[in-house]
Design an enzyme around this catalytic site. Structure first.
Site, mmCIF file in Angstrom:
data_model
loop_
_atom_site.group_PDB
_atom_site.id
_atom_site.type_symbol
_atom_site.label_atom_id
_atom_site.label_comp_id
_atom_site.label_asym_id
_atom_site.label_seq_id
_atom_site.Cartn_x
_atom_site.Cartn_y
_atom_site.Cartn_z
ATOM 1 C CG HIS A 182 -1.807 1.097 1.433
ATOM 2 N ND1 HIS A 182 -1.387 2.357 1.797
ATOM 3 C CD2 HIS A 182 -3.152 1.174 1.287
ATOM 4 C CE1 HIS A 182 -2.445 3.156 1.872
ATOM 5 N NE2 HIS A 182 -3.518 2.479 1.576
ATOM 6 N NE ARG A 188 -5.637 -0.697 -0.905
ATOM 7 C CZ ARG A 188 -6.799 -1.220 -0.469
ATOM 8 N NH1 ARG A 188 -7.026 -2.531 -0.594
ATOM 9 N NH2 ARG A 188 -7.719 -0.455 0.054
ATOM 10 C CE LYS A 230 -8.313 0.569 -3.414
ATOM 11 N NZ LYS A 230 -9.660 0.689 -2.812
ATOM 12 C CG ASP A 281 -6.444 9.450 -3.623
ATOM 13 O OD1 ASP A 281 -6.102 10.660 -3.587
ATOM 14 O OD2 ASP A 281 -7.101 8.918 -2.712
ATOM 15 C CB CYS A 337 -3.423 11.515 -0.943
ATOM 16 S SG CYS A 337 -3.865 9.773 -0.851
ATOM 17 C CE1 TYR A 338 -2.091 5.900 -1.215
ATOM 18 C CE2 TYR A 338 -3.913 6.149 -2.752
ATOM 19 C CZ TYR A 338 -3.419 5.683 -1.556
ATOM 20 O OH TYR A 338 -4.238 5.013 -0.695
ATOM 21 C CG ASP A 396 -9.493 10.610 -4.651
ATOM 22 O OD1 ASP A 396 -8.861 10.326 -5.681
ATOM 23 O OD2 ASP A 396 -10.257 9.807 -4.084
ATOM 24 C CG ASP A 446 -9.723 16.231 1.834
ATOM 25 O OD1 ASP A 446 -8.483 16.228 1.987
ATOM 26 O OD2 ASP A 446 -10.331 15.301 1.267
ATOM 27 C CG HIS A 501 -7.086 14.352 -0.925
ATOM 28 N ND1 HIS A 501 -8.040 13.890 -0.046
ATOM 29 C CD2 HIS A 501 -6.641 13.261 -1.613
ATOM 30 C CE1 HIS A 501 -8.177 12.582 -0.210
ATOM 31 N NE2 HIS A 501 -7.343 12.171 -1.145
#
Lengths: 369, 482
Positions: B238, B291, B294, B297, B299-300, B368, B375, B378
């Site tokens: 992850h 992941r 998936k 996003d 934040c990654y 995201d 938010d 993020h």
């Protein structure tokens, strides 16, 4: 990772704790001593009221039935409030209450707040309390059934899967694991791209001890390779299955080259004239497969690179002749050149977003050659 | 659609994963089409307004779910200001310090809000926030941190397998370990006793995919001795856990280097492979996922994108020559020179495009992916990811030597103190390698790859706690447009 989400429970009593006679003996505590904290949250009146009483209770050190009610109320508004969970757990221990009611409540809350660390951890604490009791096996079995049910709502939920793995290792019991492979099978039949299920399979087969009937590890590895190849043939462009394949080989320290004939089938452009051959060791791609498959090309390049390093005899000349006729003239030099060609085709045609990485692989191979 | 934006192949075999993937690709594609050939602009002003609104006025009721993460909310805002190159006036700094100090627990560590129990995650967030706004002396925050009690809190949550509970009666995971190690490093309370066994625990969390999971399960033999095997990872590889594990692994290097016994290892080849596989393809605008199989996003961008800056410290891709002052190496911050460079491992240009095209909410703040709301979380991690895609911050032997020359030791020194200090502060931006998509106006500040603070803030707080004077960097090459 934390993220903002709203939660407004609907079926709650409207009375504030400050209006309840049974709480009249407690003076709620303000959150901040300073008057103007930065970045404040605008709480609902009920939440602000309840947390004020919670702070007062913690200060007093009171552990009583009404604390159970208060903490449940706050948890329903904010299931990530770890201090409230912690205090609830201590109160539960202090009161020596029977666990049934708590477990029942957790069954409701876990489904409601599936993505919260704390609900799953509280379940762990409850299970640990039952670990040494006579019904520890049935508690663990019930837990697995509950987890299976929760995964239907959210098939890739990280907490749920790791919780399942924790239960299996903590209550390390032959019968608990007995149907675990069937469970993974069901999940993968529903979505062969579910990486969480693939990871769980790896955990069950290779990382949770050796179960009865699985002592012959070579046979287990062969079974896993067959299973994975079958699943790749259904949907070849599935990185989860390819990663699992690599995982099995790495774990059993087997050379990738032993899958050369299988991988070759997926590293060539789609051939509409392909004839269905039943070859269990090398199941062919379906006719709708979109080939060549990036993961297969990568795998092939790894095989070539390793062979180049080992300076072994070619075993793949025929395969190369069939599938990569244009590479034939490189055969005279060495297999490293073959892997370089595949990496180049990944960098410039099949997987361009990772161009830098494929170029890095070429540099590394040259340095290490 | 650009020619390279091919949909992810589904081999005529649809499943729930391919459905959500296709839906996401359709949304993201619209965001490139909408933007056409427009030059992407980082809407700094809109993001600042979003942050200031949260900072001064506060957060709406739906943030009640973050009531136990108040230090995070403030830390995300303050670090976003830093990345956006915004300083703060003394009054708001003092108000921030006063707010943060209400979270310190009387028995050590910081909680998620006033009166909440000590927890490793808010402890990191509070200390990082203090690194940004705090100062020495009365009411400055730094000297009001009770480091002895904090150390005792850390030891109280230590587990026999080298891991740590994030709080009393709470869970173990590598986020907590990362938070503990950063805090202990910044505050000069990192000892061999504290981290005994921790590197082995981190190593045990690496999965067959190459990334890291949330934690692992210990098995004990008689004694009880901790068994090397089985020690299964709990959960799949992850992005968030992988960043935390990798950064922890690097923070532990001074201890690993000094140890004489058998050392735990991680598989760096698999790690690199997994990290690069997390980058989405052109149709996903090159954003990162957390992941396998998936969705991307924003934040990654930091958790995975930011991990690349750490790899060189563990010997990955170190073929090039740093610390040269060769002006010819310096390239202007222009897209034209993009391909001239460089031996990166991931597509830095595409990551910036994901953040700029898909990550920015039109009303300010980052997110995201569309059509989600912005938010604070993020906003911070998209900006930090953008920073790591723009700049290359690496460990520099020249900077290390410079810091070593001015190091002064004190009596009864932990022998590793100096190494910890040098190891943490020898990070500098590699000159001439910044790459700013959309032009120089989109530049954000570089951030320290291990701490996600600016190097200046890390130097400030560490200089104070290690009682060192930080020498100015003497070998700065004429930086282009910096």
């Amino acid at each position: 990772m934390p993220s903002a989400s709203s939660s407004t429970p609907k079926d709650e009593p409207k009375t504030l704790f400050s209006e309840r006679p049974e709480w009249a003996d407690v003076q709620a505590l303000e959150q901040y001593e300073i008057s103007n904290p930065l970045a404040p949250i605008f709480y609902s009146e009920e939440y602000k009221d309840a947390t004020g009483y919670f702070r007062a209770i913690v200060k007093k050190g009171e552990m009583s039935e009404r604390v159970m009610e208060l903490t449940e109320f706050i948890i329903r508004h904010n299931p990530a409030h770890y201090t409230v969970w912690q205090y609830r757990y201590k109160t539960l221990l202090a009161l020596q209450s029977p666990l049934e009611a708590e477990i029942k409540l957790m069954d409701e809350l876990a489904v409601k707040f599936l993505k919260t660390y704390q609900v799953w951890h509280h379940r762990r604490l409850l299970l640990l309390l039952q670990r040494d009791s006579s019904n520890s096996f049935s508690a663990a079995a019930k837990e697995l059934a509950f987890v299976a049910q929760s995964l239907k709502a959210d098939e890739k939920n990280y907490h749920t899967w790791s919780h399942r793995q924790w239960v299996l290792s903590q209550f390390d019991h032959e019968d608990l694991c007995a149907s675990e492979l069937d469970f993974v099978d069901d999940m993968l039949n529903h979505d062969v791209r579910n990486n969480s299920a693939w990871h769980h399979r790896f955990f069950v087969v290779f990382q949770s001890g050796v179960r009865e009937g699985e002592e012959d590890r070579a046979r287990v590895v062969k079974r896993e390779l067959t299973y994975t190849k079958q699943n790749i043939s259904l949907a070849p462009n599935n990185p989860s299955a390819w990663n699992y394949l690599r995982g099995v080989l790495d774990y059993s320290k087997m050379p990738y080259a032993q899958l050369t004939s299988f991988v070759n089938l997926y590293a060539v452009p789609t051939d509409s004239d392909v004839i269905d051959i039943v070859d269990l060791d090398n199941p062919p791609p379906s006719k709708d497969a979109q080939l060549p498959c990036v993961a297969a090309l990568e795998f092939l390049a790894d095989i070539y690179e390793k062979r180049g390093k080992d300076d072994e005899e070619y075993g793949t000349t025929a395969a190369v002749e069939v599938y990569f006729p244009s590479f034939l003239h490189f055969l005279e030099s060495n297999e490293l050149i073959l892997s370089k060609q595949v990496w180049k085709s990944l960098a410039h045609e099949h997987d361009t977003i990772r161009q830098k990485y494929w170029e890095y692989r070429i540099r590394e191979a040259l340095v290490n050659a | 659609m650009r020619p390279s934006q091919k949909p992810t192949p589904i081999d005529a075999f649809p499943t729930p994963t391919s459905h959500t993937q296709a839906e996401t690709e359709a949304v993201l594609l619209k965001h490139t089409l909408d933007n056409g050939d427009a030059k992407p602009v980082l809407e700094k002003n809109a993001h600042l307004q979003f942050l200031i609104r949260n900072f001064v006025q506060g957060f709406p009721q739906r943030y009640t779910s973050q009531d136990a993460s108040q230090p995070w909310l403030l830390c995300w805002i303050l670090q976003s200001f830093s990345v956006l190159q915004v300083g703060m006036d003394p009054n708001n700094k003092q108000r921030s310090i006063d707010t943060i100090m209400e979270w310190q627990h009387p028995d050590g560590g910081f909680g998620g809000g006033p009166g909440q129990s000590a927890h490793l995650l808010p402890t990191y967030a509070a200390v990082c926030a203090l690194a940004i706004v705090g100062r020495p002396g009365p009411n400055g925050g730094w000297d009001q941190i009770d480091r002895t009690k904090m150390y005792n809190f850390f030891m109280s949550v230590k587990q026999p397998d080298g891991s740590f509970l994030v709080a009393e009666h709470a869970e173990v995971d590598v986020r907590g370990i990362y938070c503990l190690l950063v805090t202990a490093t910044l505050l000069d309370i990192l000892t061999p006793e504290l981290v005994e066994g921790t590197a082995s625990f981190i190593a045990s969390c690496q999965t067959y995919e190459g990334g890291f999971s949330s934690s692992s399960q210990p098995y004990f033999g008689p004694g009880p001795t901790l068994l090397d095997s089985p020690r299964p990872a709990l959960g799949e590889a992850h992005g968030g856990y992988t960043y935390c594990a990798l950064a922890s692994w690097i923070l532990l290097q001074p201890f690993l280097n000094a140890s004489t016994g058998p050392k735990p290892t991680v598989n760096t080849k698999n790690l690199v492979r997994w990290l690069v596989q997390m980058q989405g393809t052109e149709i996903e605008l090159g954003g990162f996922k957390g992941r396998t199989n998936k969705l991307v996003d924003g934040c990654y961008s930091w958790w995975v994108g930011g991990s690349f800056a750490l790899l060189e410290s563990i010997g990955v891709n170190v073929n090039h020559n740093h610390d040269t002052n060769d002006p010819a190496k310096a390239k202007p911050d222009a897209e034209e020179s993009w391909d001239d460079v460089d031996d990166d491992l991931f597509n830095r240009k595409a990551l910036q495009e994901y953040i700029l095209f898909a990550g920015q909410h039109p009303a300010g703040g980052l997110r995201d992916k569309p059509p989600k709301n912005a938010d604070a979380y993020h906003t911070m991690y998209c900006l930090a990811g953008l920073s790591s895609a723009q700049h290359r911050v690496i460990q520099s032997p020249a900077r290390r030597a410079e810091l070593a020359r001015s190091w002064t030791s004190s009596a009864n020194d932990n022998p590793l103190r100096e190494d910890i200090f040098l190891h943490s502060l020898s990070w500098v931006e590699e000159e001439g390698t910044s790459k700013i998509i959309g032009g120089a106006a989109n530049r954000v500040n570089a951030t320290h790859p291990l701490f996600n603070l600016t190097v200046t803030h890390a130097e400030g707080i560490m200089g104070h706690f290690y009682k060192q004077t930080i020498p100015p960097k003497s070998f700065r090459a004429p930086g282009p447009a910096s």
